[in-house]
Design a protein around this motif. Structure first.
Motif, PDB file in Angstrom:
ATOM      1  N   UNK A   1       0.877  -1.130   0.131  1.00  0.00           N
ATOM      2  CA  UNK A   1      -0.059   0.009  -0.033  1.00  0.00           C
ATOM      3  C   UNK A   1       0.856   1.223   0.075  1.00  0.00           C
ATOM      4  N   UNK A   2       1.904   0.913   0.414  1.00  0.00           N
ATOM      5  CA  UNK A   2       2.891   2.228   0.764  1.00  0.00           C
ATOM      6  C   UNK A   2       3.352   2.675  -0.499  1.00  0.00           C
ATOM      7  N   UNK A   3       3.580   1.672  -1.444  1.00  0.00           N
ATOM      8  CA  UNK A   3       4.218   1.990  -2.817  1.00  0.00           C
ATOM      9  C   UNK A   3       3.152   2.856  -3.950  1.00  0.00           C
ATOM     10  N   UNK A   4       1.771   2.318  -3.547  1.00  0.00           N
ATOM     11  CA  UNK A   4       0.648   3.095  -4.196  1.00  0.00           C
ATOM     12  C   UNK A   4       0.607   4.580  -3.657  1.00  0.00           C
ATOM     13  N   UNK A   5       0.781   4.567  -2.438  1.00  0.00           N
ATOM     14  CA  UNK A   5       0.662   5.978  -1.636  1.00  0.00           C
ATOM     15  C   UNK A   5       1.691   6.875  -2.252  1.00  0.00           C
ATOM     16  N   UNK A   6       2.980   6.118  -2.404  1.00  0.00           N
ATOM     17  CA  UNK A   6       4.320   6.977  -2.564  1.00  0.00           C
ATOM     18  C   UNK A   6       3.933   7.566  -4.148  1.00  0.00           C
ATOM     19  N   UNK A   7       3.488   6.598  -5.210  1.00  0.00           N
ATOM     20  CA  UNK A   7       3.371   6.740  -6.476  1.00  0.00           C
ATOM     21  C   UNK A   7       2.336   8.051  -6.487  1.00  0.00           C
ATOM     22  N   UNK A   8       1.264   7.769  -5.562  1.00  0.00           N
ATOM     23  CA  UNK A   8       0.019   9.048  -5.723  1.00  0.00           C
ATOM     24  C   UNK A   8       0.566  10.313  -5.376  1.00  0.00           C
ATOM     25  N   UNK A   9       1.963  10.170  -4.519  1.00  0.00           N
ATOM     26  CA  UNK A   9       2.093  11.775  -4.332  1.00  0.00           C
ATOM     27  C   UNK A   9       3.540  12.017  -4.911  1.00  0.00           C
ATOM     28  N   UNK A  10       3.784  11.105  -6.138  1.00  0.00           N
ATOM     29  CA  UNK A  10       4.816  11.526  -7.007  1.00  0.00           C
ATOM     30  C   UNK A  10       4.493  12.533  -8.146  1.00  0.00           C
ATOM     31  N   UNK A  11       4.923  13.514  -8.274  1.00  0.00           N
ATOM     32  CA  UNK A  11       4.066  14.546  -9.136  1.00  0.00           C
ATOM     33  C   UNK A  11       4.624  14.295 -10.493  1.00  0.00           C
ATOM     34  N   UNK A  12       5.828  13.447 -10.885  1.00  0.00           N
ATOM     35  CA  UNK A  12       6.340  13.349 -12.143  1.00  0.00           C
ATOM     36  C   UNK A  12       5.493  12.139 -12.476  1.00  0.00           C
ATOM     37  N   UNK A  13       5.488  10.972 -11.742  1.00  0.00           N
ATOM     38  CA  UNK A  13       4.613   9.701 -12.116  1.00  0.00           C
ATOM     39  C   UNK A  13       3.226  10.241 -12.245  1.00  0.00           C
ATOM     40  N   UNK A  14       2.497  10.904 -11.319  1.00  0.00           N
ATOM     41  CA  UNK A  14       1.116  11.374 -11.686  1.00  0.00           C
ATOM     42  C   UNK A  14       1.079  12.206 -12.891  1.00  0.00           C
ATOM     43  N   UNK A  15       1.952  12.989 -13.062  1.00  0.00           N
ATOM     44  CA  UNK A  15       1.699  14.103 -14.315  1.00  0.00           C
ATOM     45  C   UNK A  15       1.527  13.119 -15.579  1.00  0.00           C
ATOM     46  N   UNK A  16       2.858  11.979 -15.592  1.00  0.00           N
ATOM     47  CA  UNK A  16       2.692  11.216 -16.865  1.00  0.00           C
ATOM     48  C   UNK A  16       1.467  10.264 -17.122  1.00  0.00           C
ATOM     49  N   UNK A  17       1.183   9.772 -15.949  1.00  0.00           N
ATOM     50  CA  UNK A  17       0.036   8.871 -16.158  1.00  0.00           C
ATOM     51  C   UNK A  17      -1.305   9.476 -16.264  1.00  0.00           C
ATOM     52  N   UNK A  18      -1.532  10.581 -15.810  1.00  0.00           N
ATOM     53  CA  UNK A  18      -2.667  11.284 -15.811  1.00  0.00           C
ATOM     54  C   UNK A  18      -3.044  11.973 -17.249  1.00  0.00           C
ATOM     55  N   UNK A  19      -1.818  12.490 -17.780  1.00  0.00           N
ATOM     56  CA  UNK A  19      -1.477  12.914 -18.967  1.00  0.00           C
ATOM     57  C   UNK A  19      -2.075  11.881 -20.203  1.00  0.00           C
ATOM     58  N   UNK A  20      -1.563  10.800 -20.013  1.00  0.00           N
ATOM     59  CA  UNK A  20      -1.930   9.438 -20.758  1.00  0.00           C
ATOM     60  C   UNK A  20      -3.412   9.327 -20.616  1.00  0.00           C
ATOM     61  N   UNK A  21      -3.900   9.067 -19.425  1.00  0.00           N
ATOM     62  CA  UNK A  21      -5.163   8.635 -19.029  1.00  0.00           C
ATOM     63  C   UNK A  21      -6.152   9.731 -20.101  1.00  0.00           C
ATOM     64  N   UNK A  22      -5.750  10.953 -19.586  1.00  0.00           N
ATOM     65  CA  UNK A  22      -6.729  11.969 -20.157  1.00  0.00           C
ATOM     66  C   UNK A  22      -6.795  12.144 -21.873  1.00  0.00           C
ATOM     67  N   UNK A  23      -5.571  11.716 -22.429  1.00  0.00           N
ATOM     68  CA  UNK A  23      -5.426  11.640 -23.789  1.00  0.00           C
ATOM     69  C   UNK A  23      -6.093  10.574 -24.291  1.00  0.00           C
ATOM     70  N   UNK A  24      -6.147   9.293 -23.670  1.00  0.00           N
ATOM     71  CA  UNK A  24      -7.010   8.095 -24.175  1.00  0.00           C
ATOM     72  C   UNK A  24      -8.403   8.455 -23.936  1.00  0.00           C
TER      73      UNK A  24
END
Length: 154
Positions: A2-25
């Motif tokens: 669970x800590x991994x998911x929390x850490x990824x959710x707080x990682x602005x670089x990771x979240x920017x990339x994934x959110x941009x991909x999701x919104x584009x799809x």
């Protein structure tokens, strides 16, 4: 775990990339529906279309790295090079492959009428137009900028 998911959710670089991909799809699916008048679930995960989700992902990544680490950082340099390669591939190599698939499919249809040939159909929507790549880049940057501002406020 669970800590991994929390850490990824707080990682602005990771979240920017994934959110941009999701919104584009999602946008790709909506533009396909608007253009063709029918829902195509394949657009939620498929390549090609407006905007380029590959481009949105790598530009979101590079922009977030630049905003978070600085434009002089080695990580930003690596991310920009990666983004350039992906964008070149999306608008160049994969678009050319899609055009070739279109011609091959036409030849197969013509040969099937005249001769016995197995029915094969190559995927034609592989790459992007420059406009689709530019739209993905703008989306990626906007998401990274917005998430960077939001996460700074937190």
């Amino acid at each position: 775990m669970a800590n991994v998911f929390v850490a990824l959710g707080q990682n602005v670089v990771f979240m920017s990339a994934v959110t941009a991909w999701f919104l584009a799809q999602v946008l790709k699916t909506l533009t396909s529906y608007w253009k063709h008048g029918e829902f195509n679930a394949e657009r939620l995960v498929g390549a090609g279309g407006m905007p380029s989700s590959h481009t949105a992902l790598v530009v979101g990544l590079a922009s977030a790295v630049g905003l978070h680490e600085g434009l002089q950082s080695s990580l930003f340099g690596i991310a920009v090079i990666l983004a350039g390669i992906v964008m070149y591939d999306a608008a160049g190599v994969r678009q050319a492959a899609g055009k070739q698939a279109k011609v091959i499919n036409k030849l197969v249809r013509q040969l099937r009428v005249e001769h016995t040939i197995n029915d094969i159909r190559l995927k034609e929507l592989l790459g992007h137009t420059p406009l689709e790549v530019m739209a993905g880049a703008l989306l990626g940057f906007a998401v990274a900028y917005g998430l960077n501002k939001l996460m700074l406020l937190s």
